[in-house]
Write a protein that holds these residues in place. Structure first.
Motif, short mmCIF file in Angstrom:
data_model
loop_
_atom_site.label_atom_id
_atom_site.label_comp_id
_atom_site.label_asym_id
_atom_site.label_seq_id
_atom_site.Cartn_x
_atom_site.Cartn_y
_atom_site.Cartn_z
N LEU A 67 43.13 -14.04 -32.26
CA LEU A 67 44.44 -13.91 -33.59
C LEU A 67 45.78 -15.20 -33.18
N MET A 68 46.04 -13.88 -32.65
CA MET A 68 48.13 -13.99 -31.71
C MET A 68 48.51 -12.56 -31.45
N LEU A 69 49.64 -12.71 -30.93
CA LEU A 69 50.26 -11.98 -29.80
C LEU A 69 51.40 -11.79 -31.15
N GLY A 70 51.40 -10.37 -30.77
CA GLY A 70 52.82 -9.67 -31.65
C GLY A 70 53.71 -8.96 -30.43
N TYR A 71 54.64 -7.82 -31.45
CA TYR A 71 55.36 -6.29 -30.34
C TYR A 71 55.17 -5.55 -31.64
N MET A 72 55.12 -3.89 -31.63
CA MET A 72 55.98 -3.68 -32.55
C MET A 72 56.29 -2.22 -31.23
N ASN A 73 57.26 -2.09 -32.07
CA ASN A 73 58.34 -1.05 -31.98
C ASN A 73 57.75 0.17 -32.54
N ARG A 74 58.62 2.03 -32.21
CA ARG A 74 57.05 3.02 -31.92
C ARG A 74 56.93 3.03 -34.62
N GLU A 75 57.84 2.80 -34.67
CA GLU A 75 58.06 2.70 -36.38
C GLU A 75 56.65 1.69 -36.62
N ALA A 76 56.95 0.80 -36.48
CA ALA A 76 55.60 -0.30 -36.55
C ALA A 76 54.41 -0.35 -35.97
N PHE A 77 54.26 1.00 -34.94
CA PHE A 77 52.84 0.89 -34.43
C PHE A 77 52.43 2.04 -35.79
N GLU A 78 53.39 2.96 -35.83
CA GLU A 78 52.61 4.46 -36.42
C GLU A 78 52.49 3.70 -37.73
N LYS A 79 53.36 2.78 -37.87
CA LYS A 79 53.02 2.51 -39.66
C LYS A 79 51.60 1.38 -39.83
N THR A 80 51.03 0.69 -38.52
CA THR A 80 49.32 0.41 -38.31
C THR A 80 48.42 0.84 -38.61
N ARG A 81 49.09 2.39 -36.93
CA ARG A 81 48.77 3.64 -37.14
C ARG A 81 48.53 3.92 -38.59
N ASP A 82 49.03 4.20 -39.84
CA ASP A 82 48.55 5.21 -40.65
C ASP A 82 48.60 4.31 -42.39
#
Length: 199
Positions: free
Chosen positions: A29-44
């Motif tokens: 679908l797409m490509l995006g980028y995560m920093n630590r905060e975005a990663f943790e928010k996505t996971r949680d």
């Protein structure tokens, strides 16, 4: 999985490249980028959140459009420098209103999408739906229809009529998907069995 599990030395900006794939159709679908905060928010929270490089802030996909991406599975790549997120899209992923940001054919992955439609019909049993009528007939009725469609596809194959074969084979696949749903069998079940045989 933790953000510290990734090796981001190559990227230089500390951002993790993330590939989003439709969990049902397997379409990228797409490509995006995560920093630590975005990663943790996505996971949680179970919804895909990126770090927007243009806005320099967190951005949850769908926060304005409502087209959220619900996380099903996440995988690291072999070098631990890219993340694959299998997600369920709530609508078009691209800002252009298209299914994906990549212009691959819209028909890509449609058999899997159709399987989800069949599953939805089975759960909801809407009045007037041909699929509902098939489910009401049960296994015997659906299996009979699969047999009929199979014979029609074979006839067209033997006669060498490619276009007619495609038409009849499509009927066969649809009715077979209905039979699979009635039997509680998924495309993943078939893939697992075929993969086992291949090994």
């Amino acid at each position: 999985m933790e953000f510290s599990d990734f090796n981001l030395e190559k990227t230089g900006d500390g951002l993790l490249p993330v590939i989003i794939q439709d969990a049902n159709t397997l379409k990228v679908l797409m490509l995006g980028y995560m920093n630590r905060e975005a990663f943790e928010k996505t996971r949680d929270e179970g919804r895909v959140t990126f770090f927007s490089r243009s806005k320099q802030r967190l951005w949850t996909k769908g926060e304005t459009s409502g087209n959220f991406l619900t996380v099903k599975e996440m995988y690291k790549d072999c070098d631990s420098d890219t993340l694959l997120v299998k997600a369920i899209p709530a609508g078009p992923t691209c800002h252009r209103g298209t299914t994906a940001c990549f212009d691959t054919p819209e028909s890509e992955g449609f058999v899997r999408k159709l399987m989800q439609v069949v599953k939805g019909r089975h759960e909801e049993m809407p009045d007037g739906s041909y699929t509902t009528k098939l489910f009401i007939q049960g296994v015997k009725g659906i299996a009979k229809k699969v047999g009929e469609e199979s014979a029609e596809a074979v006839i067209e194959a033997v006669s060498g009529k490619r276009d007619r074969f495609v038409y009849e084979a499509s009927d066969l696949i649809y009715h077979f998907l209905v039979l699979m749903e009635e039997m509680g069998v998924s495309i993943e079940d078939l893939e697992e069995e075929l993969s086992y045989r291949h090994r």
